[in-house]
Design an enzyme around this catalytic site. Structure first.
Site, mmCIF file in Angstrom:
data_model
loop_
_atom_site.group_PDB
_atom_site.id
_atom_site.type_symbol
_atom_site.label_atom_id
_atom_site.label_comp_id
_atom_site.label_asym_id
_atom_site.label_seq_id
_atom_site.Cartn_x
_atom_site.Cartn_y
_atom_site.Cartn_z
ATOM 1 N N CYS A 75 -31.778 12.436 -6.070
ATOM 2 C CA CYS A 75 -30.745 11.422 -6.298
ATOM 3 C C CYS A 75 -29.391 12.125 -6.304
ATOM 4 O O CYS A 75 -29.161 13.012 -7.135
ATOM 5 C CB CYS A 75 -30.994 10.754 -7.641
ATOM 6 S SG CYS A 75 -29.689 9.615 -8.138
ATOM 7 N N CYS A 190 -26.868 9.216 -0.344
ATOM 8 C CA CYS A 190 -27.665 8.520 -1.354
ATOM 9 C C CYS A 190 -29.065 8.474 -0.770
ATOM 10 O O CYS A 190 -29.244 8.083 0.394
ATOM 11 C CB CYS A 190 -27.133 7.108 -1.585
ATOM 12 S SG CYS A 190 -28.247 6.066 -2.572
#
Ligand code: DGL
Length: 296
Positions: A75, A190
């Site tokens: 992440c 992302c």
């Protein structure tokens, strides 16, 4: 020492599956626990203080219950902020992060117009701005903090149909034309976004290089597991288990369950695993630390 390496792959939701898939190609026999902190999704909207507290709290419990040999923070929103805190808290455990691939974009771009597509949290980070200064100062870099794309990717994975227009609107700010030049590289900063890559390619106003660092992260994980943790190359005959845990404590909907099983992951709930992730003295503080989410 565990007989086969135990690798914890962590994200706020399903984005980390794009990283998990690449790691599993290199180390097919490792034991995997994929954790989606869906009780706190999306991380991109959380304050930095709340995010640090949240990730430290969840990882602390997972380290205690699973005993990983390596932890992959799959992440960008968390990695660009929390890695130093995690490394300080667990000095003997390797953490492999996922940070915006600005360096390769700076090397690849011919037009010198690059965009970084990320969450609002990631584009706001000092860490991201430092990467731009260090590796792409010869380029004009457009940072695009999308409010909605990660949630759209989650919805697509649950089998919901997502309008082209919703996706097109989110990626549109990445495409810049200036003095006869056009953006030629978009960094997928992302881990959720590669889940929508086919849609991005179709909806892009012109072709660009979409840069996904997942294969490079997987190589790093493989190296660390082999060299630093001493497991050597992946030559086992039998594989470890591959489990997926959602911090809301529920098995996801049937479509998503199929998606997970297709990736070899078995959804597990707190009853079979990591009970203290949902219980314990600090439940109140967890609730207050999480914007819009809670353990159940
Ligand atoms: N997958 C996360 C990332 O790579 C972000 C999604 C979220 O906002 O929680 O940044």
């Amino acid at each position: 020492m565990n007989p086969i390496p135990k690798i914890l792959v962590f994200d706020s939701g399903l984005g980390g599956l794009t990283v998990f898939a690449e790691i599993a190609k290199l180390r097919p026999h490792a034991d995997y626990l994929y954790v989606a902190d869906d009780a706190a999704f999306p991380y991109g909207a959380m304050s930095e203080t709340a995010l640090v507290a949240r990730v430290l709290d969840v990882i602390r419990q997972l380290v205690a219950s699973y005993g990983p040999d390596a932890v992959v923070i799959a992440c960008n929103t968390a990695s660009t902020l929390v890695l130093p805190h995690l490394r300080a808290a667990f000095p003997n455990l390797p953490f492999i992060g996922t940070v915006p691939a600005i360096k390769p974009a700076g090397e690849m771009s011919r037009s010198r117009l690059i965009s970084v597509l990320a969450t609002p949290g990631t584009v706001a980070r000092d860490y991201t701005h430092d990467l731009v200064r260090s590796f792409a100062s010869h380029c004009a870099v457009t940072l695009v903090g999308s409010q909605r794309l990660a949630a759209l990717a989650e919805a697509a994975m649950r089998g919901e149909s997502i309008d082209d227009s919703a996706i097109a609107q989110e990626i549109a700010p990445c495409f810049i034309e200036s003095e006869g030049r056009r953006t030629d590289c978009v960094v997928l900063a992302c881990t959720h976004f590669p889940l929508l890559l086919d849609r991005f390619r179709t909806l892009a106003p012109w072709p660009v290089g979409w840069i996904d660092p997942a294969p490079a992260i997987a190589r790093r994980v493989d190296h660390i597991v082999s060299e630093e943790r001493g497991f050597g190359a992946d030559r086992e005959r039998a594989g470890g288990s591959r489990r997926a845990l959602f911090t809301k404590g529920m098995i996801p909907n049937p479509v998503l369950e199929q998606v997970l099983r297709a990736r070899g992951l078995t959804p597990v709930t707190e009853a079979g695993f990591s009970r203290d992730l949902y219980q314990g003295d600090s439940a109140e503080s967890r609730h207050s630390a999480v914007a819009g989410g809670k353990f159940q």
